[in-house]
Write an enzyme that holds these catalytic residues in place. Structure first.
Site, PDB file in Angstrom:
ATOM      1  CB  CYS A  64      -0.964  -0.012   1.182  1.00 52.78           C
ATOM      2  SG  CYS A  64      -2.009  -1.489   1.217  1.00 52.78           S
ATOM      3  CE  LYS A 102      -7.050  -2.278   5.012  1.00 56.49           C
ATOM      4  NZ  LYS A 102      -6.792  -1.720   3.688  1.00 56.49           N
ATOM      5  CE  LYS A 115     -10.878  -3.378   4.732  1.00 56.26           C
ATOM      6  NZ  LYS A 115      -9.982  -2.878   3.756  1.00 56.26           N
TER       7      LYS A 115
END
Ligand code: PBG
Length: 324
Positions: A128, A194, A247
């Protein structure tokens, strides 16, 4: 004599409906869509029955259907043809995702478009952020690319941007870039909390973003941690996040409940690919009721405190609600 009989209030359907504490409705949901460059027609995602990698044209068709159903919002993920070491396509103003955003906005101006802001789908290595020679994920140099990506999405017409990369300081960098390019009113929904989760398995097939080496544990959170969730959320709020997200969702209801009780920032939860696929697979075997477990899990996520739920069930849920 029994004085308290809670069953009195469960006696019939009408009374149960009158006393229902958590109700789902169509504006609770956001549907994720995968936009893939370089294919002629939509391609089924085998681990996520009912979901596809879509072409621009297919996405338009899908948005027509979504709109008719009364669903209000989508979140878009782009899968480019060209991947490299600096995620060039992520912030290409003429990129395929950008073109798709424009086309959808043109045809369905009221459909609320959120974009996932990340680099993993656009990087050769599937991480990422920018990776150095030693395989380390570099935080600060990645911020500039993320900020450019968010501004490019807003420029194409995205209503809201949602950074999911988990680099430190990215909300701040994105806010600055949006403000400097004239998008003062484009909100940021940060994937603030996350976790590094095995529930993302099917998504990586869908978005073609499996890391080519290592894992995401140096940037995504350890699922054993709870106070860290509050820290991450507070930092993103300080940096300017308008909304924050937890999440995955169902295995993290304690986190959702904690943030709901301690913060006053609107809260979203992402019922991720693995959560969807588990339910679909067990239902396909006839072991559980797809509709029953879908509604129960979505209600649980809302009951825990999520105001918005990103879910692959969005269409099915709206259909089910309208059937009463
Ligand atoms: C991109 C991203 C991921 C998901 C959303 N944005 C995958 C990941 O972090 O590996 C997962 C969504 C899902 O599983 O449905 N960084």
């Amino acid at each position: 004599m029994l004085i308290h009989r809670p069953r009195r209030l469960r006696l019939n359907e009408t009374l149960r409906a009158m006393l229902c504490e958590t109700r789902l409705n169509s504006s609770d949901f956001v549907l994720p869509l995968f936009i893939k460059e370089g294919i002629k027609e939509k391609k089924a995602i085998s681990s996520m029955p009912g979901h596809y990698q879509l072409t621009l044209k297919d996405a338009l068709k899908e948005c027509g259907e979504i709109y008719k159903l009364g669903l209000k919002s989508i979140i878009l993920f782009g899968i480019p043809k060209h991947k490299d070491q600096k995620a060039s396509e992520a912030y290409n103003d003429q990129g395929y995702l950008q073109d798709t955003i424009k086309a959808i906005k043109d045809k369905y101006p009221k459909l609320y478009i959120i974009t996932d802001v990340c680099l993993c789908e656009y990087m050769e290595h599937g991480h990422c952020g920018i990776v150095d020679k030693k395989g380390e994920i570099l935080n600060d140099p990645s911020l500039e690319l993320l900020a450019k990506t968010a501004a490019s999405h807003a420029g194409a017409g995205a209503d809201m941007v949602a950074p999911s990369d988990m680099m430190d300081g990215r909300v701040w960098a994105i806010r600055k870039a949006l403000d400097q390019t004239g998008f003062l009113n484009t909100p940021i929904m940060s994937y603030a909390v996350k976790y590094a989760s095995s529930f993302y398995g099917p998504f990586r097939e869908a978005a073609e973003s499996t890391p080519q080496f290592g894992d995401r544990k140096t940037y995504q959170m350890d699922y054993a941690n709870k106070s860290e969730a509050l820290r991450e959320a507070l930092l993103d709020i300080e940096e300017g996040a308008d909304m924050i997200m937890v999440k995955p969702a169902l295995a993290y209801l304690d986190i959702i409940a904690k943030l709901k009780s301690q913060l006053n920032t609107p809260l979203a939860a992402y019922q991720v690919s693995g959560e969807y696929s588990q339910i679909m697979a067990a239902a396909a075997k006839g072991w559980i009721s797809e509709e029953g477990v879908m509604l129960e899990s979505l209600t649980a996520i809302k009951r825990a405190g999520a105001q918005l739920i990103i879910t692959y069930f969005a269409k099915k849920a709206v259909q089910s609600l309208s059937n009463g």
